[in-house]
Design a protein around this motif. Sequence first.
Motif, PDB file in Angstrom:
ATOM      1  N   LEU A  92       8.513  -0.098   4.479  1.00 28.54           N
ATOM      2  CA  LEU A  92       8.016   1.159   3.932  1.00 28.54           C
ATOM      3  C   LEU A  92       6.547   1.289   4.293  1.00 28.54           C
ATOM      4  O   LEU A  92       5.771   0.356   4.067  1.00 28.54           O
ATOM      5  CB  LEU A  92       8.153   1.197   2.403  1.00 28.54           C
ATOM      6  CG  LEU A  92       9.541   0.993   1.820  1.00 28.54           C
ATOM      7  CD1 LEU A  92       9.472   1.038   0.293  1.00 28.54           C
ATOM      8  CD2 LEU A  92      10.504   2.025   2.350  1.00 28.54           C
ATOM      9  N   ASP A  93       6.178   2.437   4.838  1.00 26.49           N
ATOM     10  CA  ASP A  93       4.764   2.700   5.101  1.00 26.49           C
ATOM     11  C   ASP A  93       4.070   2.958   3.772  1.00 26.49           C
ATOM     12  O   ASP A  93       4.591   3.667   2.914  1.00 26.49           O
ATOM     13  CB  ASP A  93       4.604   3.911   6.019  1.00 26.49           C
ATOM     14  CG  ASP A  93       5.114   3.636   7.420  1.00 26.49           C
ATOM     15  OD1 ASP A  93       4.964   2.492   7.892  1.00 26.49           O
ATOM     16  OD2 ASP A  93       5.671   4.558   8.040  1.00 26.49           O
ATOM     17  N   VAL A  94       2.889   2.365   3.607  1.00 24.93           N
ATOM     18  CA  VAL A  94       2.109   2.495   2.378  1.00 24.93           C
ATOM     19  C   VAL A  94       0.793   3.177   2.718  1.00 24.93           C
ATOM     20  O   VAL A  94      -0.017   2.638   3.468  1.00 24.93           O
ATOM     21  CB  VAL A  94       1.828   1.105   1.749  1.00 24.93           C
ATOM     22  CG1 VAL A  94       0.969   1.250   0.502  1.00 24.93           C
ATOM     23  CG2 VAL A  94       3.138   0.395   1.429  1.00 24.93           C
ATOM     24  N   PRO A  95       0.560   4.382   2.178  1.00 32.17           N
ATOM     25  CA  PRO A  95      -0.705   5.064   2.454  1.00 32.17           C
ATOM     26  C   PRO A  95      -1.874   4.384   1.740  1.00 32.17           C
ATOM     27  O   PRO A  95      -1.689   3.700   0.727  1.00 32.17           O
ATOM     28  CB  PRO A  95      -0.475   6.479   1.906  1.00 32.17           C
ATOM     29  CG  PRO A  95       0.565   6.319   0.859  1.00 32.17           C
ATOM     30  CD  PRO A  95       1.428   5.160   1.293  1.00 32.17           C
ATOM     31  N   ASP A  96      -3.052   4.571   2.268  1.00 29.97           N
ATOM     32  CA  ASP A  96      -4.271   4.027   1.679  1.00 29.97           C
ATOM     33  C   ASP A  96      -4.765   5.018   0.629  1.00 29.97           C
ATOM     34  O   ASP A  96      -5.375   6.032   0.965  1.00 29.97           O
ATOM     35  CB  ASP A  96      -5.326   3.824   2.780  1.00 29.97           C
ATOM     36  CG  ASP A  96      -6.595   3.167   2.256  1.00 29.97           C
ATOM     37  OD1 ASP A  96      -6.610   2.731   1.085  1.00 29.97           O
ATOM     38  OD2 ASP A  96      -7.565   3.092   3.021  1.00 29.97           O
ATOM     39  N   LEU A  97      -4.451   4.732  -0.643  1.00 31.30           N
ATOM     40  CA  LEU A  97      -4.813   5.632  -1.740  1.00 31.30           C
ATOM     41  C   LEU A  97      -5.438   4.841  -2.885  1.00 31.30           C
ATOM     42  O   LEU A  97      -4.937   3.761  -3.221  1.00 31.30           O
ATOM     43  CB  LEU A  97      -3.568   6.369  -2.255  1.00 31.30           C
ATOM     44  CG  LEU A  97      -2.882   7.300  -1.280  1.00 31.30           C
ATOM     45  CD1 LEU A  97      -1.548   7.767  -1.845  1.00 31.30           C
ATOM     46  CD2 LEU A  97      -3.779   8.492  -0.984  1.00 31.30           C
ATOM     47  N   PRO A  98      -6.466   5.374  -3.505  1.00 27.72           N
ATOM     48  CA  PRO A  98      -7.068   4.692  -4.658  1.00 27.72           C
ATOM     49  C   PRO A  98      -6.037   4.511  -5.773  1.00 27.72           C
ATOM     50  O   PRO A  98      -5.288   5.435  -6.095  1.00 27.72           O
ATOM     51  CB  PRO A  98      -8.184   5.639  -5.109  1.00 27.72           C
ATOM     52  CG  PRO A  98      -8.420   6.566  -3.964  1.00 27.72           C
ATOM     53  CD  PRO A  98      -7.138   6.636  -3.195  1.00 27.72           C
ATOM     54  N   GLY A  99      -5.983   3.321  -6.334  1.00 24.71           N
ATOM     55  CA  GLY A  99      -5.095   3.050  -7.462  1.00 24.71           C
ATOM     56  C   GLY A  99      -3.658   2.753  -7.102  1.00 24.71           C
ATOM     57  O   GLY A  99      -2.881   2.357  -7.962  1.00 24.71           O
ATOM     58  N   LEU A 100      -3.285   2.927  -5.836  1.00 28.97           N
ATOM     59  CA  LEU A 100      -1.903   2.648  -5.442  1.00 28.97           C
ATOM     60  C   LEU A 100      -1.714   1.133  -5.401  1.00 28.97           C
ATOM     61  O   LEU A 100      -2.433   0.423  -4.715  1.00 28.97           O
ATOM     62  CB  LEU A 100      -1.592   3.264  -4.075  1.00 28.97           C
ATOM     63  CG  LEU A 100      -0.142   3.181  -3.619  1.00 28.97           C
ATOM     64  CD1 LEU A 100       0.773   3.930  -4.584  1.00 28.97           C
ATOM     65  CD2 LEU A 100      -0.006   3.747  -2.224  1.00 28.97           C
ATOM     66  N   VAL A 128       3.511  11.366  -1.864  1.00 31.79           N
ATOM     67  CA  VAL A 128       4.767  12.117  -1.783  1.00 31.79           C
ATOM     68  C   VAL A 128       5.215  12.239  -0.333  1.00 31.79           C
ATOM     69  O   VAL A 128       6.383  12.004  -0.013  1.00 31.79           O
ATOM     70  CB  VAL A 128       4.620  13.514  -2.434  1.00 31.79           C
ATOM     71  CG1 VAL A 128       5.777  14.419  -2.066  1.00 31.79           C
ATOM     72  CG2 VAL A 128       4.498  13.386  -3.939  1.00 31.79           C
ATOM     73  N   GLN A 129       4.298  12.589   0.552  1.00 31.24           N
ATOM     74  CA  GLN A 129       4.659  12.743   1.958  1.00 31.24           C
ATOM     75  C   GLN A 129       5.112  11.415   2.556  1.00 31.24           C
ATOM     76  O   GLN A 129       6.109  11.358   3.290  1.00 31.24           O
ATOM     77  CB  GLN A 129       3.505  13.326   2.773  1.00 31.24           C
ATOM     78  CG  GLN A 129       3.911  13.711   4.183  1.00 31.24           C
ATOM     79  CD  GLN A 129       5.059  14.715   4.207  1.00 31.24           C
ATOM     80  OE1 GLN A 129       4.986  15.775   3.587  1.00 31.24           O
ATOM     81  NE2 GLN A 129       6.145  14.385   4.903  1.00 31.24           N
ATOM     82  N   ALA A 130       4.401  10.327   2.245  1.00 33.54           N
ATOM     83  CA  ALA A 130       4.806   9.009   2.746  1.00 33.54           C
ATOM     84  C   ALA A 130       6.187   8.635   2.223  1.00 33.54           C
ATOM     85  O   ALA A 130       7.025   8.100   2.966  1.00 33.54           O
ATOM     86  CB  ALA A 130       3.773   7.956   2.352  1.00 33.54           C
ATOM     87  N   LEU A 131       6.454   8.929   0.955  1.00 34.06           N
ATOM     88  CA  LEU A 131       7.753   8.627   0.362  1.00 34.06           C
ATOM     89  C   LEU A 131       8.857   9.436   1.045  1.00 34.06           C
ATOM     90  O   LEU A 131       9.906   8.891   1.426  1.00 34.06           O
ATOM     91  CB  LEU A 131       7.710   8.925  -1.138  1.00 34.06           C
ATOM     92  CG  LEU A 131       8.974   8.711  -1.954  1.00 34.06           C
ATOM     93  CD1 LEU A 131       9.591   7.348  -1.724  1.00 34.06           C
ATOM     94  CD2 LEU A 131       8.676   8.926  -3.428  1.00 34.06           C
ATOM     95  N   ARG A 132       8.617  10.727   1.251  1.00 38.35           N
ATOM     96  CA  ARG A 132       9.613  11.559   1.951  1.00 38.35           C
ATOM     97  C   ARG A 132       9.841  11.061   3.372  1.00 38.35           C
ATOM     98  O   ARG A 132      10.988  11.015   3.851  1.00 38.35           O
ATOM     99  CB  ARG A 132       9.161  13.012   1.957  1.00 38.35           C
ATOM    100  CG  ARG A 132       9.323  13.678   0.613  1.00 38.35           C
ATOM    101  CD  ARG A 132       9.003  15.158   0.653  1.00 38.35           C
ATOM    102  NE  ARG A 132       9.359  15.750  -0.626  1.00 38.35           N
ATOM    103  CZ  ARG A 132       8.615  16.622  -1.281  1.00 38.35           C
ATOM    104  NH1 ARG A 132       7.472  17.043  -0.768  1.00 38.35           N
ATOM    105  NH2 ARG A 132       9.009  17.095  -2.445  1.00 38.35           N
ATOM    106  N   ASP A 133       8.761  10.687   4.056  1.00 41.66           N
ATOM    107  CA  ASP A 133       8.886  10.171   5.425  1.00 41.66           C
ATOM    108  C   ASP A 133       9.691   8.874   5.444  1.00 41.66           C
ATOM    109  O   ASP A 133      10.549   8.686   6.323  1.00 41.66           O
ATOM    110  CB  ASP A 133       7.508   9.938   6.047  1.00 41.66           C
ATOM    111  CG  ASP A 133       6.742  11.229   6.329  1.00 41.66           C
ATOM    112  OD1 ASP A 133       7.349  12.329   6.275  1.00 41.66           O
ATOM    113  OD2 ASP A 133       5.516  11.129   6.584  1.00 41.66           O
ATOM    114  N   ASN A 134       9.423   7.975   4.497  1.00 41.02           N
ATOM    115  CA  ASN A 134      10.163   6.708   4.428  1.00 41.02           C
ATOM    116  C   ASN A 134      11.643   6.955   4.170  1.00 41.02           C
ATOM    117  O   ASN A 134      12.502   6.353   4.818  1.00 41.02           O
ATOM    118  CB  ASN A 134       9.576   5.791   3.347  1.00 41.02           C
ATOM    119  CG  ASN A 134       8.303   5.099   3.790  1.00 41.02           C
ATOM    120  OD1 ASN A 134       8.143   4.736   4.959  1.00 41.02           O
ATOM    121  ND2 ASN A 134       7.379   4.916   2.862  1.00 41.02           N
ATOM    122  N   LEU A 135      11.963   7.844   3.225  1.00 39.30           N
ATOM    123  CA  LEU A 135      13.363   8.148   2.930  1.00 39.30           C
ATOM    124  C   LEU A 135      14.063   8.746   4.152  1.00 39.30           C
ATOM    125  O   LEU A 135      15.204   8.374   4.471  1.00 39.30           O
ATOM    126  CB  LEU A 135      13.471   9.095   1.736  1.00 39.30           C
ATOM    127  CG  LEU A 135      13.093   8.506   0.376  1.00 39.30           C
ATOM    128  CD1 LEU A 135      13.016   9.605  -0.678  1.00 39.30           C
ATOM    129  CD2 LEU A 135      14.076   7.425  -0.046  1.00 39.30           C
TER     130      LEU A 135
END
Length: 188
Positions: A20-28, A84-91
């Motif tokens: 799964l691609d994981v975006p670089d986001l604060p708090g993730l 959300v976009q990363a999650l949709r892309d992974n799915l």
Amino acid sequence: MSTGSGRIRIIGGHLRNSRLDVPDLPGLRPTAERVRETLFNWLAPVIVGESCLDLCAGTGALGIEALSRGAARVQFVERDPKAVQALRDNLARLKVTTGQVVTADAGAFLQGPAQPHGLVFLDPPFALDLWASLARRLEQGGWLTPAAWIYVESPRGNAPALPENWQPHREGQAGEVRYALYRRVPLS
């Protein structure tokens, strides 16, 4: 705290070893592999065919792991558009069609029309301290089946205030994280 862009892997089921691609986001803060493995070992007898809610989904690793291991469907709720976009892309890349992604704040989402789930992943950003308010909305809003399972991830040393009919089933700690699985029982 930011995890940095990267990848995590699904550890079991038909999507095992998928990344799964994981975006670089604060708090993730994706749930660690070791914790996911323990959690899904606990859930193995009940996961197949279950309807799940991945609240504050982030990477969606918990929900995707559930789908990989036989959950019927997962509703992912995440407020950050990049996550959300990363999650949709992974799915889409994994060709998963039984996951529905909703872009929404978890608290606002739980004020909408309820759809009961047998398994809920409650892992909000630690800095926001949302456990009690989200748990109350889950319990009172019709989001849980009568004997639902609820997974809660929180900082080590912080057992959040949860509804009294959420009975502890199993729990553990990994690093600075406390993870626990609860079973909903009828109020007496």
